[in-house]
Design an enzyme around this catalytic site. Structure first.
Site, PDB file in Angstrom:
ATOM      1  N   ARG A   1       0.848  -1.207   0.000  1.00 27.60           N
ATOM      2  CA  ARG A   1       0.000   0.000   0.000  1.00 27.60           C
ATOM      3  C   ARG A   1       0.882   1.256   0.000  1.00 27.60           C
ATOM      4  O   ARG A   1       0.546   2.268  -0.610  1.00 27.60           O
ATOM      5  CB  ARG A   1      -0.952   0.013   1.185  1.00 27.60           C
ATOM      6  CG  ARG A   1      -0.267   0.011   2.545  1.00 27.60           C
ATOM      7  CD  ARG A   1      -1.212   0.240   3.696  1.00 27.60           C
ATOM      8  NE  ARG A   1      -0.546   0.062   4.975  1.00 27.60           N
ATOM      9  CZ  ARG A   1      -0.879   0.681   6.076  1.00 27.60           C
ATOM     10  NH1 ARG A   1      -1.867   1.558   6.085  1.00 27.60           N
ATOM     11  NH2 ARG A   1      -0.235   0.456   7.208  1.00 27.60           N
TER      12      ARG A   1
ATOM     13  N   GLU B   1     -18.056   5.171  -0.973  1.00 23.68           N
ATOM     14  CA  GLU B   1     -17.258   4.461  -1.977  1.00 23.68           C
ATOM     15  C   GLU B   1     -17.988   4.243  -3.292  1.00 23.68           C
ATOM     16  O   GLU B   1     -17.400   4.363  -4.373  1.00 23.68           O
ATOM     17  CB  GLU B   1     -16.805   3.105  -1.406  1.00 23.68           C
ATOM     18  CG  GLU B   1     -15.829   3.209  -0.238  1.00 23.68           C
ATOM     19  CD  GLU B   1     -16.508   3.428   1.103  1.00 23.68           C
ATOM     20  OE1 GLU B   1     -15.784   3.570   2.110  1.00 23.68           O
ATOM     21  OE2 GLU B   1     -17.764   3.443   1.147  1.00 23.68           O
TER      22      GLU B   1
ATOM     23  N   PHE C   1     -14.301  -2.378   0.730  1.00 21.34           N
ATOM     24  CA  PHE C   1     -15.220  -1.314   0.333  1.00 21.34           C
ATOM     25  C   PHE C   1     -15.224  -1.105  -1.182  1.00 21.34           C
ATOM     26  O   PHE C   1     -16.218  -0.645  -1.739  1.00 21.34           O
ATOM     27  CB  PHE C   1     -14.859  -0.005   1.030  1.00 21.34           C
ATOM     28  CG  PHE C   1     -14.781  -0.140   2.531  1.00 21.34           C
ATOM     29  CD1 PHE C   1     -15.667  -0.947   3.218  1.00 21.34           C
ATOM     30  CD2 PHE C   1     -13.812   0.536   3.249  1.00 21.34           C
ATOM     31  CE1 PHE C   1     -15.600  -1.085   4.600  1.00 21.34           C
ATOM     32  CE2 PHE C   1     -13.723   0.409   4.628  1.00 21.34           C
ATOM     33  CZ  PHE C   1     -14.618  -0.399   5.312  1.00 21.34           C
TER      34      PHE C   1
ATOM     35  N   HIS D   1      -5.382  -2.977   1.837  1.00 23.59           N
ATOM     36  CA  HIS D   1      -5.868  -3.733   2.995  1.00 23.59           C
ATOM     37  C   HIS D   1      -6.641  -4.977   2.560  1.00 23.59           C
ATOM     38  O   HIS D   1      -7.685  -5.316   3.117  1.00 23.59           O
ATOM     39  CB  HIS D   1      -6.737  -2.856   3.893  1.00 23.59           C
ATOM     40  CG  HIS D   1      -5.989  -1.741   4.557  1.00 23.59           C
ATOM     41  ND1 HIS D   1      -5.444  -0.697   3.846  1.00 23.59           N
ATOM     42  CD2 HIS D   1      -5.682  -1.525   5.862  1.00 23.59           C
ATOM     43  CE1 HIS D   1      -4.837   0.138   4.678  1.00 23.59           C
ATOM     44  NE2 HIS D   1      -4.952  -0.350   5.901  1.00 23.59           N
TER      45      HIS D   1
ATOM     46  N   ASP E   1      -8.375  -5.635  12.477  1.00 25.54           N
ATOM     47  CA  ASP E   1      -9.660  -5.090  12.029  1.00 25.54           C
ATOM     48  C   ASP E   1     -10.720  -6.177  11.869  1.00 25.54           C
ATOM     49  O   ASP E   1     -11.913  -5.878  11.814  1.00 25.54           O
ATOM     50  CB  ASP E   1      -9.483  -4.341  10.699  1.00 25.54           C
ATOM     51  CG  ASP E   1      -8.771  -3.012  10.884  1.00 25.54           C
ATOM     52  OD1 ASP E   1      -8.543  -2.624  12.046  1.00 25.54           O
ATOM     53  OD2 ASP E   1      -8.435  -2.371   9.874  1.00 25.54           O
TER      54      ASP E   1
ATOM     55  N   ARG F   1      -1.712  -4.498   3.680  1.00 29.19           N
ATOM     56  CA  ARG F   1      -1.365  -3.639   4.814  1.00 29.19           C
ATOM     57  C   ARG F   1      -0.018  -4.036   5.432  1.00 29.19           C
ATOM     58  O   ARG F   1       0.745  -3.187   5.878  1.00 29.19           O
ATOM     59  CB  ARG F   1      -2.463  -3.761   5.874  1.00 29.19           C
ATOM     60  CG  ARG F   1      -2.198  -2.984   7.153  1.00 29.19           C
ATOM     61  CD  ARG F   1      -3.262  -3.320   8.185  1.00 29.19           C
ATOM     62  NE  ARG F   1      -3.219  -2.444   9.343  1.00 29.19           N
ATOM     63  CZ  ARG F   1      -4.003  -2.580  10.401  1.00 29.19           C
ATOM     64  NH1 ARG F   1      -4.902  -3.559  10.430  1.00 29.19           N
ATOM     65  NH2 ARG F   1      -3.910  -1.761  11.422  1.00 29.19           N
TER      66      ARG F   1
END
Length: 326
Positions: free
Chosen positions: A10, A58, A83, A109, A117, A167
């Site tokens: 990322r 999004e 998303f 991610h 998460d 990530r």
């Protein structure tokens, strides 16, 4: 591999956007209020007038990207994979894919290594969703160098592209003078004759390490990096199936719809051989440290090593049974 520099893909994405932005004034970046996490904040700092925060919306962001693409701009719409591929699937399919617009989707991610998460954010289905969209190119880079090359390649082709980034910081394994990135082409990273381990994304490093562990057992494994899931390198896969006859796929994605499914589709139609898929089984993820999750779900070097060894043992047992008449 110990001692290798580690960078998250990322972060590579954010840096690559800045490099491209310096050369191409028609490149714009859209984000859904996650510029710090997706690392597009690096681009925002360099080119604030070409960065648009669309807010936590999004689906709307994908529609804006589609509209901008019709004016000659090259938008990179960025958010978490969950998303992008999940929440905004309809807009990607109908507003970007159907009219074949020149929109690049930077999905960060991705996979179970999102870690703490938890299952709601660990997108293990995105490759399967994007593979089903006609004309969508899907790139899943294995390290920093490959991620930067992937962003550049995505800009240069005309049409929708799904870029998958992680990530977790991963080792830089492609730092070689002869390294070359080409959409639709896989690459052999290690030669072997007993089994072929076909990997993608952060699992490529685990596959290489597993191959070294197998070598200590007298097993040589050919390791292949499939960085473009769609279009996939059919020629390479068929050639390897003919040469070795045993294939293991490794991916930080569900075993349904991802790399394993794509490879199986190629082989069953062209060169059926025994095959093992290593990935997230038909389950949701869970909250926990990324490295521990990779270990638990069999995606560490040890997990790949053990699953491959068991697969080879089964093939030997089956062959012995056949020779003995069942």
């Amino acid at each position: 591999m110990p001692g290798l520099k580690k960078i998250s893909t990322r972060e590579s994405y954010g840096n690559a956007l800045v490099e491209l932005g310096q050369k191409h004034t028609n490149l714009v970046v859209l984000d859904a209020d996650l510029a710090t996490a997706t690392k597009t904040g690096i681009f925002k700092k360099a080119f604030p007038e070409r960065h648009i925060n669309c807010g936590i919306a999004e689906s709307n962001m994908m529609g804006i990207a589609a509209g901008m693409a019709t004016t000659g701009m090259v938008p990179f719409a960025s958010t978490f994979a969950m998303f992008a591929a999940g929440r905004a699937f309809e807009q990607i399919r109908n507003s970007i894919g159907y009219p074949n617009l020149n929109v690049k989707i930077g999905a960060t991610h991705a996979g179970i290594s999102v870690g703490e998460d938890g299952a709601t954010h660990q997108c293990n289905e995105d490759i399967g969703l994007m593979r089903a969209i006609p004309g969508m190119t899907i790139i899943n880079p294995s390290d920093d160098l490959e991620a930067k090359a992937a962003v550049k390649a995505a800009y240069e082709i005309d049409g929708p592209v799904y870029l998958r980034f992680g990530r977790l910081a991963v080792p830089v394994i492609n730092d070689k003078p002869n390294y070359k990135f080409e959409i639709g082409k896989g690459v052999v990273l290690k030669e072997g004759k007993d089994v072929a381990i076909v990997a993608t994304g952060l699992c490529v490093n685990a596959a290489l390490e597993a191959a070294e562990m197998l070598q200590d057992d007298g097993v040589t494994a050919k390791v292949i990096n499939i960085r473009t899931i769609k279009p996939i390198d059919k020629e390479l896969l068929v050639d390897v199936a003919k040469e070795i006859g045993k294939i293991v796929t490794v991916e930080e994605h569900s075993v349904i719809g991802g790399l394993g499914s794509a490879v199986a589709e190629v082989l069953v139609e062209n060169m059926p051989v025994p095959m093992k898929r290593i990935g997230i089984d038909d389950v949701y993820g869970e909250s926990g440290p990324a490295t521990e999750l990779l270990e638990k779900y069999g995606l560490s070097n040890k997990g790949v090593y053990e699953a491959t060894k068991h697969f080879l043992w089964k093939q030997t047992r089956n062959k012995r049974k056949m020779n003995q008449g069942g």
